[in-house]
Each structure stands twice: as C-alpha cells, then as structure tokens.
Design a protein around this motif. Structure first.
Motif, PDB file in Angstrom:
ATOM      1  N   UNK A 195      61.138  30.980  62.323  1.00 38.44           N
ATOM      2  CA  UNK A 195      62.070  31.698  61.462  1.00 38.44           C
ATOM      3  C   UNK A 195      63.427  31.026  61.456  1.00 38.44           C
ATOM      4  N   UNK A 196      64.026  30.894  60.283  1.00 37.00           N
ATOM      5  CA  UNK A 196      65.375  30.383  60.196  1.00 37.00           C
ATOM      6  C   UNK A 196      65.465  28.878  59.994  1.00 37.00           C
ATOM      7  N   UNK A 197      66.677  28.371  60.160  1.00 35.54           N
ATOM      8  CA  UNK A 197      67.012  26.967  59.930  1.00 35.54           C
ATOM      9  C   UNK A 197      67.582  26.398  61.215  1.00 35.54           C
ATOM     10  N   UNK A 198      67.199  25.177  61.535  1.00 35.25           N
ATOM     11  CA  UNK A 198      67.581  24.561  62.803  1.00 35.25           C
ATOM     12  C   UNK A 198      69.082  24.445  63.003  1.00 35.25           C
ATOM     13  N   UNK A 199      69.503  24.503  64.275  1.00 38.24           N
ATOM     14  CA  UNK A 199      70.928  24.431  64.622  1.00 38.24           C
ATOM     15  C   UNK A 199      71.642  23.282  63.896  1.00 38.24           C
ATOM     16  N   UNK A 200      71.070  22.077  63.976  1.00 40.81           N
ATOM     17  CA  UNK A 200      71.736  20.882  63.456  1.00 40.81           C
ATOM     18  C   UNK A 200      71.775  20.833  61.933  1.00 40.81           C
ATOM     19  N   UNK A 201      70.940  21.651  61.282  1.00 38.16           N
ATOM     20  CA  UNK A 201      70.828  21.572  59.829  1.00 38.16           C
ATOM     21  C   UNK A 201      71.683  22.599  59.094  1.00 38.16           C
ATOM     22  N   UNK A 202      72.281  23.527  59.815  1.00 36.15           N
ATOM     23  CA  UNK A 202      72.967  24.643  59.146  1.00 36.15           C
ATOM     24  C   UNK A 202      74.242  24.191  58.443  1.00 36.15           C
ATOM     25  N   UNK A 203      75.087  23.434  59.116  1.00 35.76           N
ATOM     26  CA  UNK A 203      76.322  22.977  58.470  1.00 35.76           C
ATOM     27  C   UNK A 203      76.025  22.067  57.280  1.00 35.76           C
ATOM     28  N   UNK A 204      75.122  21.076  57.398  1.00 30.96           N
ATOM     29  CA  UNK A 204      74.776  20.276  56.210  1.00 30.96           C
ATOM     30  C   UNK A 204      74.187  21.123  55.083  1.00 30.96           C
ATOM     31  N   UNK A 205      73.393  22.123  55.420  1.00 28.11           N
ATOM     32  CA  UNK A 205      72.819  23.013  54.408  1.00 28.11           C
ATOM     33  C   UNK A 205      73.930  23.770  53.685  1.00 28.11           C
ATOM     34  N   UNK A 206      74.909  24.241  54.436  1.00 24.83           N
ATOM     35  CA  UNK A 206      76.030  24.943  53.803  1.00 24.83           C
ATOM     36  C   UNK A 206      76.770  24.018  52.838  1.00 24.83           C
ATOM     37  N   UNK A 207      77.067  22.818  53.278  1.00 20.94           N
ATOM     38  CA  UNK A 207      77.807  21.881  52.426  1.00 20.94           C
ATOM     39  C   UNK A 207      77.043  21.568  51.139  1.00 20.94           C
ATOM     40  N   UNK A 208      75.747  21.421  51.246  1.00 20.00           N
ATOM     41  CA  UNK A 208      74.939  20.987  50.106  1.00 20.00           C
ATOM     42  C   UNK A 208      74.610  22.110  49.149  1.00 20.00           C
ATOM     43  N   UNK A 209      74.246  23.298  49.652  1.00 17.81           N
ATOM     44  CA  UNK A 209      73.685  24.340  48.811  1.00 17.81           C
ATOM     45  C   UNK A 209      74.594  25.546  48.575  1.00 17.81           C
ATOM     46  N   UNK A 210      75.603  25.730  49.418  1.00 17.86           N
ATOM     47  CA  UNK A 210      76.356  26.992  49.368  1.00 17.86           C
ATOM     48  C   UNK A 210      77.829  26.789  49.022  1.00 17.86           C
ATOM     49  N   UNK A 211      78.461  25.794  49.595  1.00 18.00           N
ATOM     50  CA  UNK A 211      79.908  25.650  49.488  1.00 18.00           C
ATOM     51  C   UNK A 211      80.411  25.657  48.048  1.00 18.00           C
TER      52      UNK A 211
END
Length: 489
Positions: A195-211
């Motif tokens: 379940x969820x997204x890996x620790x190391x991938x969360x900040x890059x995911x935010x920058x790419x898909x959410x910010x």
C-alpha cells in the motif's frame, strides 16, 4: 488448598477489573448480569455494548489533548473511525455521537457516508479520509460525494494512476493525501507494504504530478504500519523516517498541514494486558514536534484512524459447553454449541486470542481443557490463552450447564465471517443483541438479529425452501416425496 476457578483467576490476575467483576459466583461485564442475558436470549449469543465505543473514543481524545498541552504542540487532533472494523449502523451511530471523522476503504463505504448525511447524522464539517487501492466504482463514488458538496474529503493516493482517475471524475478542485509505503518488520515475508508510495518516490511524485496541477491540493501525509503503534525500535524508526519525508515535503508544499499516523492501538486480549496508551501518545507528539522544530517547519495537525480500538472492546460472544469428550489420558475436549471458525474467524485465520472467561461455576473446581467447535474441520478449536499455553475452566457437569464468554470480539469478526451469509458446515450465525444505557445509566437490551435460519441459508444456496417444508409434512414414501418435488417445478 485453593482449587476453585475463582481462586485460579484471583491468583493469576489482578481481579476484579474495570469491566470484569464477579457476583454470586457468576461473571458480570460492565455491571451486566450475563447469566440473566442467557436466561432471556439463550446461547450462543453475540452482544454489542455500545457505551464502550464512546468510552474508548473519548479516552483517546483525552490522551492526545493532554499530550498536545504538555508539549505545547501547535497542531490539532482529529479522531477518525475506520468503518471496515464494523460497518453496522448501531456502531456508526454510536461512534459519530462523539464528534469524530470517518475513514473509508472501499466504494460502498461512500454509500454509508451518504446515507448518514441524508439522515442528518453527518455534516460537511466531517472529514472523510478515503484509503485503499482505488478503481472505477470507488473513484466514481468519491467523486460523487465531492461533486455534491462535501469538500472535507481527503483522498489518500495509493498509486501513481489515481490522480488522473480522480481528476477525470471530480468537477472542481479536491484535496489529497499520499500514503507512505512503509517498510515491514524483518520477520515479514516482504520488505515493503503493498500500500502506498515508497519513501524515496514521494517528493519526486509531488513535483511531477501535483505541484503544478491546478485541480489538486496536497493536504496530508499518511503513515501506517501493520504491527500497529508499539513501543519498540521498529515503530520509532519508521515514524522518524516518515517525519523526514514530511519535513522535506512541507518545505516545498505549503498546503501540506496534516499527518495521519493511522491506527493500531492494541485492545485487551487477556486479563494480564498492559499497555501505556498515555505514554505512547505523549512520545509520538513529542517526537513529531521535535523533528518539525529542528527542521524549522510548522507541526502538522494529527489524524488517527482507530478501528479495532474503537469498537473491539464493545463486543462479546457467549457459548454453552454441550458435552465433554475424553480423547486420551491427557486431553479433555469441551464441545461448544457453535463454531469458532464461523463466529470468531480470527482465532482460526490468524491465531488471535481474546479474553476468555467462564460465565458461571466460579465456585467449582477447575480443570484443564481444550475447546472444540461444531464443524467437522480439524481447525475448529481454541486451545490456549494469551498468558498461558492452556485453558482452565470450571469442571464440566452434565446436570449444570457451563457457559463461557469471549470478550473484545467487536472488530472484524462479523465481516470476515460473512454476516448474514453462508457459514462453514452451515452452522447458523448466533442471535445478536445490542446493549446500551439511558441517561440514568439503566441498561437497555434490544434484539438486533435472530439466529440464522435454514430458510435463509437455503435461499442463498438457490434451494426452494418450500420443497423442504412440504417434504417434512409427508411420509417417508419415496413416491410421495417425488411428487412433491415435481409439483414445485
């Protein structure tokens, strides 16, 4: 020589306890005369004691309020109930009296939320935290709730595709959280939660898909581990790793203001149970504040999702010991009038233990026994207690029925067992009653469901119950029975 059951309990535990007392050599639960319930409703008998739900909710609120005050913590606390622990209306009705929020895990949960809103029991101020792996029906239901005006929804993103799916279905802007895929304890068969997204991938995911996404606002980071909130190195290590992700994310995402630490408070599984809830809450708040202060970011609002802790200690089930079988020179089997597999499936599926006590016969001598269920399955038994590798009960006497109770069974057992459905070996689900107290503290008992009937089971299986009734009314003549069956088609 002290050989009575009451002596055993008194010597082994600190007894009586808050919810368990003895009167006239019979067990009382929260002051309730259990033998009186048996005389009125029979056994097997399931019950739900509603006041315990409110009691546990307010205990947790008090622990967090004290910890927030003691640590000069700037964030707020929000108690969420996990509906998956028990979806029953009487449970939700009791829980939401206490100014709480709701956590959902599947599509039909949203229908429950909408039903409660239509009755005026939930309003738009209630947070709806939607967890779980989301596909079409769940996404559509979440979108419907938001599109109809419930803006206090925070959908927890579990995988990379969910933002696009939600954005297609939701008309305006919406809030999300991200679930961290925590690392599991070394004894687990896998390293990282599915379940969820890996620790190391969360900040890059935010920058790419959410910010830069104008529809989406990130409000929450979600943290949960399977073993629950425990005072051990593994829990504290995972919490600190979570907090590092939070502060890194907070520095680039000003809208992030909440941390969901999930659930996992244990419930009493033995009279020897010992857990310092207040200490654990205080230490969690202290460590979160310490990490945020060191990083120079604002402390988050805290959300918890308590399921078993909310409802588990409200439930119980009572059985009658029907018969004792001496299978060899060492093993005596007390056969109950139901099945552990069907009524308490966690005892069979994950070897879970509950508080188990005799209801009557406390003035009798005790003996070591095994407990067996009615099904023909070899796993339908209960053979040990949390505090010892044995079960001791008052000696069985055919002339004086012995009743035993399992307590704190209120979470998951009905849903895992398939309430209202088929049971293993077609053992019927027992009668279920609701116990409550009025403003004067007087006990109210109401019947929630009768014991399951053969007609209900046969209908699920596709049989025509009328045939069985007709056959029962004719002789054993095979020709007559054949004519009855032909006439029904």
């Amino acid at each position: 020589m002290k050989t009575k059951y009451v002596d055993l309990i008194d010597q082994t535990f600190d007894f009586p306890q808050e919810e368990f007392t003895m009167k006239n050599n019979e067990l009382n639960f929260h002051g309730i005369d259990l033998m009186a319930l048996i005389k009125q409703y029979g056994a097997p008998l399931k019950f739900t004691y509603l006041p315990k739900i409110s009691d546990n909710i307010n205990r947790a609120k008090t622990w967090f309020a004290n910890a927030i005050r003691a640590n000069n913590y700037s964030g707020s606390y929000n108690y969420c109930y996990c509906t998956k622990s028990s979806h029953f209306r009487h449970v939700l009705d009791e829980a939401i009296k206490n100014d709480i929020h709701i956590e959902t895990s599947s599509a039909f949960d949203i229908d429950i939320i909408e039903n409660l809103k239509a009755q005026g029991k939930l309003n738009d101020d209630v947070y709806v935290i939607s967890n779980g792996f989301k596909r079409d029906q769940y996404v559509q239901n979440i979108a419907r709730l938001i599109n109809n005006g419930h803006k206090n929804c925070i959908t927890i993103i579990d995988n990379y595709e969910e933002i696009n799916l939600l954005s297609e279905a939701i008309e305006g802007t919406y809030n999300i959280g991200i679930r961290i895929a925590s690392e599991e304890e070394p004894k687990f068969e896998f390293y990282t939660s599915r379940l969820g997204i890996g620790y190391k991938n969360i900040v890059p995911f935010y920058r790419k898909e959410i910010k830069e996404n104008p529809k989406v606002t990130l409000k929450m980071l979600h943290f949960f581990i399977n073993t629950g909130i425990r005072d051990n190195a593994y829990y504290w290590n995972e919490l600190l790793k979570c907090m590092q992700v939070y502060v890194d994310l907070k520095k680039i995402c000003p809208s992030l203001d909440s941390l969901n630490i999930g659930g996992g408070f244990p419930i009493k599984n033995s009279l020897a149970f010992d857990y310092d809830y207040a200490y654990m809450v205080d230490e969690i708040i202290r460590q979160i504040k310490q990490t945020c202060d060191a990083a120079g970011v604002a402390a988050p609002n805290i959300f918890t999702e308590f399921g078993s802790f909310t409802v588990g200690e409200s439930g119980g089930i009572i059985y009658e010991v029907l018969y004792q079988k001496q299978q060899n020179d060492r093993e005596k089997w007390n056969m109950i009038n139901s099945s552990f597999i069907t009524t308490m499936p966690d005892t069979w599926a994950i070897n879970k233990r509950f508080v188990m006590l005799a209801i009557n016969g406390w003035d009798k001598e005790y003996e070591r026994v095994l407990l067996g269920g009615l099904t023909c399955d070899s796993d339908d038994y209960y053979n040990s207690e949390q505090h010892m590798n044995a079960i001791y009960l008052p000696k069985f006497n055919k002339q004086k029925p012995l009743y035993i109770g399992f307590f704190n069974t209120g979470a998951y057992q009905e849903s895992i067992g398939g309430y209202g459905g088929l049971q293993h070996c077609l053992i019927p689900a027992p009668k279920h009653i609701i116990l409550n107290r009025n403003e004067e503290g007087e006990l109210n008992c109401s019947l929630f469901s009768e014991q399951q009937t053969s007609e209900e089971m046969l209908s699920i299986l596709g049989y025509d119950y009328n045939i069985n009734k007709a056959i029962a009314n004719v002789t054993s003549n095979s020709e007559e029975i054949s004519n009855v069956i032909k006439a029904s088609y």
